[in-house]
Structure formats: structure tokens, C-alpha cells
Design a protein around this motif. Sequence first.
Motif, mmCIF file in Angstrom:
data_model
loop_
_atom_site.group_PDB
_atom_site.id
_atom_site.type_symbol
_atom_site.label_atom_id
_atom_site.label_comp_id
_atom_site.label_asym_id
_atom_site.label_seq_id
_atom_site.Cartn_x
_atom_site.Cartn_y
_atom_site.Cartn_z
ATOM 1 N N LEU A 93 0.456 -1.197 0.171
ATOM 2 C CA LEU A 93 0.215 -0.007 -0.032
ATOM 3 C C LEU A 93 0.893 1.062 0.293
ATOM 4 O O LEU A 93 0.286 2.485 -0.392
ATOM 5 C CB LEU A 93 -1.046 0.294 1.114
ATOM 6 N N GLY A 94 2.167 0.874 0.467
ATOM 7 C CA GLY A 94 2.635 2.366 0.149
ATOM 8 C C GLY A 94 2.783 2.446 1.913
ATOM 9 O O GLY A 94 3.351 4.738 1.840
ATOM 10 N N CYS A 95 2.711 2.902 2.736
ATOM 11 C CA CYS A 95 2.712 3.067 4.470
ATOM 12 C C CYS A 95 3.895 3.541 4.744
ATOM 13 O O CYS A 95 3.698 3.641 5.547
ATOM 14 C CB CYS A 95 1.365 2.259 4.807
ATOM 15 N N ARG A 96 4.173 2.947 4.515
ATOM 16 C CA ARG A 96 5.859 2.648 5.095
ATOM 17 C C ARG A 96 5.790 2.560 6.483
ATOM 18 O O ARG A 96 7.566 3.007 7.045
ATOM 19 C CB ARG A 96 6.230 4.646 5.052
ATOM 20 N N ALA A 97 4.887 1.633 6.645
ATOM 21 C CA ALA A 97 5.195 1.005 8.205
ATOM 22 C C ALA A 97 6.756 0.181 8.741
ATOM 23 O O ALA A 97 6.837 -0.095 8.952
ATOM 24 C CB ALA A 97 4.325 0.215 8.691
ATOM 25 N N ARG A 112 8.180 4.512 -4.069
ATOM 26 C CA ARG A 112 6.961 4.668 -3.818
ATOM 27 C C ARG A 112 6.895 4.824 -5.448
ATOM 28 O O ARG A 112 7.839 5.617 -6.145
ATOM 29 C CB ARG A 112 6.184 6.147 -2.932
ATOM 30 N N LEU A 113 5.392 4.595 -6.731
ATOM 31 C CA LEU A 113 5.729 4.464 -7.762
ATOM 32 C C LEU A 113 4.676 5.102 -8.300
ATOM 33 O O LEU A 113 3.373 5.548 -7.518
ATOM 34 C CB LEU A 113 5.727 3.089 -8.313
ATOM 35 N N GLU A 114 4.105 5.520 -10.042
ATOM 36 C CA GLU A 114 2.794 5.809 -9.992
ATOM 37 C C GLU A 114 1.932 4.828 -10.826
ATOM 38 O O GLU A 114 3.383 4.665 -11.306
ATOM 39 C CB GLU A 114 2.983 7.381 -10.776
ATOM 40 N N GLY A 115 1.051 4.978 -11.040
ATOM 41 C CA GLY A 115 -0.035 3.544 -11.339
ATOM 42 C C GLY A 115 0.159 2.603 -10.573
ATOM 43 O O GLY A 115 -0.340 2.923 -9.649
ATOM 44 N N ARG A 116 -0.001 1.408 -11.708
ATOM 45 C CA ARG A 116 -0.730 0.364 -10.975
ATOM 46 C C ARG A 116 -0.831 0.039 -9.481
ATOM 47 O O ARG A 116 -1.580 -0.437 -8.363
ATOM 48 C CB ARG A 116 -1.068 -0.573 -11.656
ATOM 49 N N ILE A 117 0.415 -0.314 -9.270
ATOM 50 C CA ILE A 117 1.567 -0.907 -8.355
ATOM 51 C C ILE A 117 2.205 0.326 -7.729
ATOM 52 O O ILE A 117 2.315 1.403 -8.201
ATOM 53 C CB ILE A 117 2.762 -1.582 -8.750
ATOM 54 N N PRO A 118 1.348 0.955 -6.217
ATOM 55 C CA PRO A 118 1.852 2.003 -5.936
ATOM 56 C C PRO A 118 2.734 2.107 -4.765
ATOM 57 O O PRO A 118 3.516 2.743 -5.017
ATOM 58 C CB PRO A 118 0.250 1.932 -4.043
#
Lengths: 149, 490
Positions: free
Chosen positions: A13-17, A41-47
Motif C-alpha cells: 500500500l506504500g504506507c511505509r510502516a 513509491r511508484l505511479e500507476g497500478r502498483i503504488p
Amino acid sequence: MRKSIVIRPESCLGCRACELICSFRLSGSFSPHNAAVTVCRLEGRIPAVPLMCMHCSAPACVAVCPTGALYRDEETGAILLEGEKCIRCGRCAAVCSLGAVRRGADGGQMIKCSLCGGKPACVDVCPAGAIDLVDSAAVEEAAAPEKDG
Amino acid sequence: MYGWTGSILRVDLTEGSVVREPLHMDRARAYMGLQALASAYWQAECARDAGAADNRLVLMTGPLTGLLGPCTCRYAVVTRSPASGEIAGGSFGGHLGAELKLAGYDGIVVQGAAERPAYLRIVDGTAELRPAEDIWGKDVDCSDRWLRERCRPGAGTLVTGGAAENECAFSVAVGDRIHVPDCPGLGAVMGAKKLKGIVVSGSGSLSVSSPEDYLAKAAEARQAVLDMPFSVALGSASVEVTLDLMENLHTRPAEGYRAGARNADWNAPSGGCAIAGRRACYSCPVGCRKIVQSERWSGVMEGMAPENIRAFSRFWDARRLEDHIRAHNLCRTYGMAPTACAEAVDAWMRLAGMRAARTEKPLGREDTETVLRLIEDIGTGRGDGRGWGVGAPALAKDHPESFLEKDAPSVYDRIPALTPGDGKTAVREKNALAEACGICPLAAAALDAGLLREMLEAAVGPSLIPADIDQAGGRIRAFIQVSRIEGGAQ
């Protein structure tokens, strides 16, 4: 039994926990830039994709370390860094294709995943199951080339 | 000091200066952070009828922002909106708040107006204004990418789109490319100040007073958030559950929307678009921002949050999900508050005879492209679009006969975040305290008051906790309301 880290980018999810708990375990404070895992972190389908040491079977970082500070722990299979032997030359960081060995934000000590002694905190804290710890045998079996016939 | 870094940045755009100054700790202890603390700064420094240059734009984090916790990512921006003449406060998720704390600042106060377009770049202890002529008038995606290329990977951003530069009254700033707050006017203030955006990257560390205690309480709080039915609903992306959520919040969508909603499913909607994934804010275990993929689009659209679907419910029911998403995405791209933009487009259509006056009837499919074109015209200031950017309240004043009665007086009604509207004062006060500390409203609803207090104590330490912590939520809530009234709210 040896365990291996498995990353599932499609779940992240890209939450960085993971970065936060890792830095807390390493330094006692929350400092994502000083963690042994980096959430790219990315742009697009895989966050996002968590990048960390995969404790390779033929680790280039161990091969280039001039002082033997990097070694494999036979019990857990983890590649560990012995801080007292490390001269901070940065060769390990240069050869790691995942960028999983890095210099701390203060420019000093090298940082890398130690598998938290066999119980990685990032696995526990990840809310989406994007980082998992599985039996190494299962990973090796999945990675092995299929035989014809 | 724990909780707060103890410093803010004062940015004077007229002088071109950026100065670090100490945080007003008495205010911080009284109001903790976010909207309440930002309002306290605004009120202390800004006259009610301040002009564009004197108007302050205050960005503030909370004492838990940046820590590992239950959605501890929030920051708020407060200013006086030219659209309504009121104090406009927007709360943002994403990563900028945490990056700002990690860079060593609790907040930013922006004053003055620049002669030429500029952006604020903060990398750890170095903060500076830089020219932004190259992206002036450009949309959010382009501007965001441009700013990120000039900072470290993973930076947090807050940028305006073309609407702010076109003096659109309901323009907003967009956080981290996808967080579009429904607080009209924030973008217009930044546009008037010629501040295109803010990009922040911090590599510092945040300590807590009792590390192991804090970690245990934070884990408990994160689990409480994950166990909450709302979280399950938001993760599952069901329209039906979203509607129930709206009913709970007393924010009923238009009749036409509700009528068609029960049979809709985000996972198999019309137009071949579907939820392809989720994106979370900093330290958020839920991930309510949807990544939508469509057969008709080459790429994906991100950032659709449950409350956003309400904005265009005056045009389409829930089965027209693709239309909702396309409209929302245009608002995001040009940097406009979705609800206010929908109202302006509705006003335009009614006054231009494209839609019958005083009706709630949903539009037909043939009108979709018209709505999207009008949104684009307002966002780009193309043709008559610049004129319609004054917003529906101004239009309703001159042409009340064309509008539904409920539209005219309070068109800028906002969803009260995701705070459950159960009417219990204690719950609302607890939520106000949690939000002031930097916790997402969704997570705030999951925490009980005792757990919140223990987590706060473990984080900031007993010496910085206000003696009347049990009354802090009520004080914060009352202060926000009073400051809005004193700032010109009706």
C-alpha cells in the motif's frame, strides 16, 4: 529451519510502516531514511515496492567486503553485518543490485537487514502482507527452473 | 523535546526570505496541532479583512504526525478563502506532513506575495524559495513531477493546478498528487501569492518519550483501526458500504444517486473500469485511496476516496462510476474542489439552459461529455470557463430562480471528514483531539479516549501533556468553530 523474506509488490500500500518499525528497531527512533528497508513509491497500478536485503544465496556484498564484516548466519540464513569490523568503505552498497545495503542518513554506519534475529518486525507490521517470511525451501523450489517432461 | 520539533518556518514571499523560528509552545500545548493550532497562528497574525498579500497561509502538523501509529500522517492548511470570505481549513493525508516533521519543522507560515511564481523547497535544514515559472499554469500531475525531480525520491508535495492560476474561486492545492481536499479557495490563495507548490524531504528522526510503551499502544491502536468495519469497507471498495457510511455521516447524496446505487459494485462497474489496487497514506494500515483501471483509458486513475463520489452525485447515479471517476480526475488534475466544481458546472448548465432549472433529475448519458467539457473549461480558464470559476454561491446570488432551494444558501457544505455523526459530544471531542494530534479522522473514530491519551503520553511525555487533557478535545473543537465564526463564517 531457514527462512526467507518474500516481497509481494502487488499487495504493498506504500504506507511505509516497514521503514518506521525497522528504523525504530535499529535506532530507537522513527527515521524512515535510516531503515534497512526502503519503500520505493511508484505511479500507476502498483503504488509502491518495498526493497530490502533478500539474503541472496550467492551474496555479492559478502564477496567484496574487504574485512569480512558481512557474513552469513548459518542458523537463520541471514547475511549479517558486524559493525566493529566494518570500515564503511561502501563496496557492499555499490555491488548490491537491490540497493539493500545503504549508508545511514548521517553518512556513517552501513545499514542492512538482519532479519531481526529470525523474527522480522516489518513482516508483523505490514498491514497488507506485502512482506512475508517463508521457508527457504519453498522459495528455492519455486525459483528452480521447471524440468521438461 | 518529544512530539513537536519546536520549530516552524516563516516564509515571506514579498521579501523572498525563509526563516526558522521557534514554535509557540503555549499554543501548541493548548491546541496540539493541525487545524486548531494553524487557526491560532492565523488568528494571531491576520486581520479578518486582510488582502491577498497580508493573508497568511498556515500549514501545521500534529505531535503524532510522522510516527508509526494509526494513520499518523495528517497536516492541515488554514487560510482565508476568497471564495467564501471565511477561514478555510483543509486536512491532508499523504506524506508531506511526515516529511516536514522529519525535516525538523512542525509547520510553515506563508505571508506576503511573490512577484514571480515560486515554489518552496525544503530538504532537511535547508529551506529556500525557487523560481517556478516553468510550471506556472501547468496541471497538478505535471507540476508534481517537476517538483519531485528537483528533490529527493519519496518527497512530499503540495501543488496547485491550472485553476489556481486562473483565479478560480474554488481551486485547491493537491497533496502528493492525489489528495484533493474539499476546501475551496486554498489554491486561489496560493495562486494570488504566486506560490506554485511546496516540496519537502526530511531524513531526520522522531523520538518518543517512552519508546516501548508507545510502540505497544501504537500497535493496539493500529489493530483497532484495522478491526473497524469502516476499514474493512474502505478496503473492499464497495459502493453499497460507502453509501451506508454516508448515511451515517448525515451526508446524503442526491436522490438519483441513491436510487441506482444498491445494484452497483465497484469491482464490476459499467464502462469497464475496476478497482485495481489501493494506496495508503504514511503509516496508514487501511489504504482507502483507490487505483482505478479502465479498458478505455491507457493508464490508471488514482486517489478516488469514498467522499469524492458524492461530489458529482447531482449528475449521475452510482452505476455511472466511470463518469464519476473521470469528473473527479479532472478536478484533481486542474486542482479544484470537487463538490464546489460540481456545483459551478450545475449552475452553468442551469443558467445556460442545458439543464432544467430546479430539478434533481440525473443527467442522461448523452450529457456526460458536456459536463466533462465544462469542468475542463473552468479548470483551464478556457472560453467562458474563467467566468464560471467564481463559483455557484456568487451565481446563485444573481439568479436564485434557477437553483434548487437547498443549493443556494450553503453550497459549500462539506462532509465533516469521516467523523461518525452519532451526536455524542464526548466522541466528537475525542475525535477532535485525535485529529489535532495528527491522526486521520477515520482512525480517530476507532480509538477510545483512554488509548488515545496513553499513546499521546507515551509519545510526548508527561511534561508536555496539558494538565486538562480530558478537556482538550472540547477546547480544540470549540476553538475551531469560534475561529471560523470570527474569521467570517456565517
